[in-house]
Design an enzyme around this catalytic site. Structure first.
Site, mmCIF file in Angstrom:
data_model
loop_
_atom_site.group_PDB
_atom_site.id
_atom_site.type_symbol
_atom_site.label_atom_id
_atom_site.label_comp_id
_atom_site.label_asym_id
_atom_site.label_seq_id
_atom_site.Cartn_x
_atom_site.Cartn_y
_atom_site.Cartn_z
ATOM 1 N N ARG A 126 0.821 -1.235 0.000
ATOM 2 C CA ARG A 126 0.000 0.000 0.000
ATOM 3 C C ARG A 126 0.847 1.275 0.000
ATOM 4 O O ARG A 126 0.381 2.335 0.396
ATOM 5 C CB ARG A 126 -0.980 0.009 1.177
ATOM 6 C CG ARG A 126 -1.951 -1.151 1.121
ATOM 7 C CD ARG A 126 -3.266 -0.813 1.773
ATOM 8 N NE ARG A 126 -4.209 -1.876 1.528
ATOM 9 C CZ ARG A 126 -4.299 -2.984 2.279
ATOM 10 N NH1 ARG A 126 -3.521 -3.133 3.333
ATOM 11 N NH2 ARG A 126 -5.166 -3.902 1.976
ATOM 12 N N LYS A 148 4.232 11.668 -11.357
ATOM 13 C CA LYS A 148 3.416 10.844 -12.260
ATOM 14 C C LYS A 148 4.095 9.489 -12.387
ATOM 15 O O LYS A 148 5.284 9.418 -12.712
ATOM 16 C CB LYS A 148 3.292 11.489 -13.634
ATOM 17 C CG LYS A 148 2.286 12.614 -13.676
ATOM 18 C CD LYS A 148 2.025 13.075 -15.106
ATOM 19 C CE LYS A 148 1.013 14.195 -15.146
ATOM 20 N NZ LYS A 148 0.847 14.762 -16.498
ATOM 21 N N GLU A 190 12.491 19.294 -23.917
ATOM 22 C CA GLU A 190 11.687 19.567 -22.712
ATOM 23 C C GLU A 190 12.255 20.756 -21.945
ATOM 24 O O GLU A 190 11.519 21.483 -21.275
ATOM 25 C CB GLU A 190 11.622 18.324 -21.813
ATOM 26 C CG GLU A 190 11.034 17.080 -22.475
ATOM 27 C CD GLU A 190 9.497 17.014 -22.461
ATOM 28 O OE1 GLU A 190 8.855 17.936 -21.917
ATOM 29 O OE2 GLU A 190 8.945 16.030 -22.996
ATOM 30 N N LYS A 232 9.188 23.216 -13.126
ATOM 31 C CA LYS A 232 8.308 22.054 -12.947
ATOM 32 C C LYS A 232 7.813 21.995 -11.504
ATOM 33 O O LYS A 232 6.631 21.759 -11.249
ATOM 34 C CB LYS A 232 9.049 20.768 -13.332
ATOM 35 C CG LYS A 232 8.177 19.553 -13.091
ATOM 36 C CD LYS A 232 7.994 18.663 -14.273
ATOM 37 C CE LYS A 232 6.868 17.671 -14.019
ATOM 38 N NZ LYS A 232 6.937 16.500 -14.830
ATOM 39 N N GLU A 242 -3.017 17.839 -11.967
ATOM 40 C CA GLU A 242 -3.345 18.315 -13.313
ATOM 41 C C GLU A 242 -4.822 18.653 -13.488
ATOM 42 O O GLU A 242 -5.471 18.223 -14.450
ATOM 43 C CB GLU A 242 -2.891 17.297 -14.369
ATOM 44 C CG GLU A 242 -2.699 17.958 -15.730
ATOM 45 C CD GLU A 242 -1.971 17.066 -16.733
ATOM 46 O OE1 GLU A 242 -0.927 16.508 -16.389
ATOM 47 O OE2 GLU A 242 -2.481 16.964 -17.853
ATOM 48 N N ARG A 246 -1.061 22.591 -14.522
ATOM 49 C CA ARG A 246 -0.066 21.557 -14.875
ATOM 50 C C ARG A 246 -0.171 21.160 -16.349
ATOM 51 O O ARG A 246 0.812 20.722 -16.953
ATOM 52 C CB ARG A 246 -0.206 20.331 -13.957
ATOM 53 C CG ARG A 246 0.888 19.297 -14.188
ATOM 54 C CD ARG A 246 0.997 18.260 -13.085
ATOM 55 N NE ARG A 246 2.059 17.317 -13.384
ATOM 56 C CZ ARG A 246 2.597 16.457 -12.527
ATOM 57 N NH1 ARG A 246 2.171 16.443 -11.278
ATOM 58 N NH2 ARG A 246 3.558 15.631 -12.889
ATOM 59 N N ASN A 250 2.157 20.211 -21.033
ATOM 60 C CA ASN A 250 1.880 19.399 -22.223
ATOM 61 C C ASN A 250 2.048 20.192 -23.517
ATOM 62 O O ASN A 250 1.589 19.754 -24.581
ATOM 63 C CB ASN A 250 0.473 18.814 -22.154
ATOM 64 C CG ASN A 250 0.307 17.909 -20.945
ATOM 65 O OD1 ASN A 250 1.246 17.216 -20.559
ATOM 66 N ND2 ASN A 250 -0.855 17.952 -20.307
ATOM 67 N N HIS A 253 2.493 18.439 -26.796
ATOM 68 C CA HIS A 253 2.207 17.025 -26.589
ATOM 69 C C HIS A 253 0.953 16.536 -27.328
ATOM 70 O O HIS A 253 0.849 15.352 -27.631
ATOM 71 C CB HIS A 253 2.083 16.702 -25.096
ATOM 72 C CG HIS A 253 3.427 16.673 -24.390
ATOM 73 N ND1 HIS A 253 4.256 17.771 -24.326
ATOM 74 C CD2 HIS A 253 4.074 15.681 -23.741
ATOM 75 C CE1 HIS A 253 5.350 17.447 -23.653
ATOM 76 N NE2 HIS A 253 5.271 16.190 -23.283
ATOM 77 N N HIS A 257 1.740 13.525 -29.409
ATOM 78 C CA HIS A 257 1.116 12.234 -29.143
ATOM 79 C C HIS A 257 0.676 11.574 -30.467
ATOM 80 O O HIS A 257 0.871 10.376 -30.676
ATOM 81 C CB HIS A 257 -0.091 12.427 -28.215
ATOM 82 C CG HIS A 257 -0.893 11.189 -28.037
ATOM 83 N ND1 HIS A 257 -0.605 10.251 -27.082
ATOM 84 C CD2 HIS A 257 -1.948 10.695 -28.734
ATOM 85 C CE1 HIS A 257 -1.444 9.247 -27.183
ATOM 86 N NE2 HIS A 257 -2.282 9.497 -28.177
ATOM 87 N N HIS A 272 10.303 10.451 -27.831
ATOM 88 C CA HIS A 272 9.307 11.367 -27.270
ATOM 89 C C HIS A 272 9.718 12.842 -27.413
ATOM 90 O O HIS A 272 8.933 13.676 -27.874
ATOM 91 C CB HIS A 272 9.059 10.995 -25.804
ATOM 92 C CG HIS A 272 8.100 11.906 -25.111
ATOM 93 N ND1 HIS A 272 6.753 11.936 -25.410
ATOM 94 C CD2 HIS A 272 8.301 12.846 -24.153
ATOM 95 C CE1 HIS A 272 6.159 12.853 -24.660
ATOM 96 N NE2 HIS A 272 7.075 13.413 -23.888
HETATM 97 N N1 GLY Z 1 5.289 15.449 -18.012
HETATM 98 C C1 GLY Z 1 4.238 16.317 -17.685
HETATM 99 C C2 GLY Z 1 3.860 16.304 -16.247
HETATM 100 O O1 GLY Z 1 4.570 15.769 -15.429
HETATM 101 O O2 GLY Z 1 2.833 16.822 -15.907
#
Ligand code: GLY
Length: 374
Positions: A126, A148, A190, A232, A242, A246, A250, A253, A257, A272
């Site tokens: 957990r 993430k 990035e 960041k 997000e 946040r 993107n 992206h 994508h 990427h």
């Molecule tokens: N890579 C985008 C984020 O972490 O929100």
């Protein structure tokens, strides 16, 4: 005495706040840096065979030096590793090691290892603590920060996962010395992203320091990574899950994508960061077309990415791409679509990105077709 060049960025998330350290030689100091975070001196390292070949001995020696017991799981490199089957075998290995709740995982690798290990940490017993030691520029400035985690499924990338913050991030700039230039540049896309989103002065600095960054200038690299992580960290602290701001991260992206999907997520054709580079150019072209952004800024950012050595045009994608209609269709499969509406990050200029769902099909067609016809 020479000064320690290491910089610290704090991710302010209340009782889950943590530091990102950026500098040389951090793998060699990992044991000392991790020790105060451990309840007992026991960790498990998760890495891949490429990273293990170059850097695992240094990490192990550092943990030994701090009296920390360690076991390692060495996984195959590559995006395919981020899957249920490997997660299952990893969980089995970790349970077999007898890890307890108070123990710690170390994610030692690029984005794949970071995402998978973070996910494993979030569900093992957990939830147990983990440290990120990112070994690519892309993971140092993006995926290791902000919590993430996840794996891919046949339905798409990162569709199964959690938000789960690490306790510490160690971005060792020495590892970048063995990173292939293509990977370095993918991460650099990035880095440029942060300048384009929010920091025109940083973007100006990047334009004048790109050669030094590529040549391996340590001071410049630390500054670029620190500034990226600062942005960041700031954005994640405002919007961890997000729900709003946040999404600015993107930039490029939504287009990117579609390009990754169209190339079957094949890293031979497009990695990427390269898809993000082309995607950011398309986002700024679209912004200029809509009269939102000066054409000069769109041209300037495209030229900079070109000069850095990144792809900026659809016709640079190896093996070709489907037509604009199909690319738009693929964009619709982006998991960030809300009520079927695509979200775009556009620019009012360099350093001023914003979020919108207000982009017409005709404008998208125009921007994509113009590039494909060029
Ligand atoms: N890579 C985008 C984020 O972490 O929100």
């Amino acid at each position: 005495m020479t000064q320690d060049p290491t910089k610290t960025v704090r991710v302010e998330l209340g009782d889950r706040a943590y530091d990102i350290l950026v500098g040389p030689g951090l793998i060699g100091r990992a044991g000392t840096l991790a020790a105060p975070l451990l309840r007992r001196k026991r960790v498990a390292i998760v890495t891949d065979s490429h990273v293990a070949a170059h850097h695992l001995d240094t990490l192990k020696a550092s943990l030994d030096g701090a009296g920390i017991r360690h076991d390692s799981v060495i996984l195959p490199p590559g995006e395919q590793t981020k899957c249920f089957a490997i997660l299952e075998s990893l969980m089995g290995d970790l349970l077999q090691m007898g890890l307890e709740r108070g123990d710690m995982l170390i994610a030692f690798g690029g984005g794949v290892i970071g995402d998978l290990t973070g996910f494993a940490a979030s569900i093992l017993k957990r939830g147990i603590d983990f440290i990120q030691i990112p070994t690519t520029l892309l993971s140092q400035v993006d995926s290791s920060v902000g919590g993430k985690t996840g794996i891919n499924t046949p339905q798409g990338k990162n569709l199964v996962g959690t938000f789960y913050q690490p306790r510490l991030v160690l971005a060792d700039t020495d590892v970048l010395k063995t990173l292939p230039m293509r990977e370095f540049l993918a991460g650099y896309a990035e880095v440029v992203k942060y300048g384009l989103i929010a920091d025109r002065a940083f973007y100006d600095w990047l334009e004048t320091h790109i050669d030094a960054l590529k040549a391996g200038d340590q001071t410049a690299r630390i500054e670029a990574i620190e500034t990226s992580c600062r942005w960041k960290a700031k954005i994640v602290a405002q919007d961890e899950r997000e729900g709003g701001v946040r999404a600015l991260l993107n930039l490029g992206h939504t287009f990117g994508h579609a390009l990754e999907a169209a190339t079957g997520f094949s890293s031979d054709r497009l990695v990427h960061g390269e898809s993000v580079s082309i995607g950011m150019v398309l986002a700024f072209d679209l912004s200029a077309r809509l009269g939102l952004c000066p054409g000069q800024d769109a041209l300037r950012m495209r030229r900079h990415l070109e000069r850095a050595g990144l792809p900026t045009r659809l016709d640079q994608v190896a093996g070709g791409l489907p037509d604009a209609h199909e690319l738009i269709e693929l964009m619709g499969h982006d998991k960030k679509a809300v009520d079927g509406k695509l979200t775009f990050i556009l620019g009012r200029g360099i350093g001023e990105a914003f979020i919108t769902q207000d982009v017409s099909h005709a404008d998208l067609m125009e921007v994509l077709s113009r590039q494909q016809a060029a």
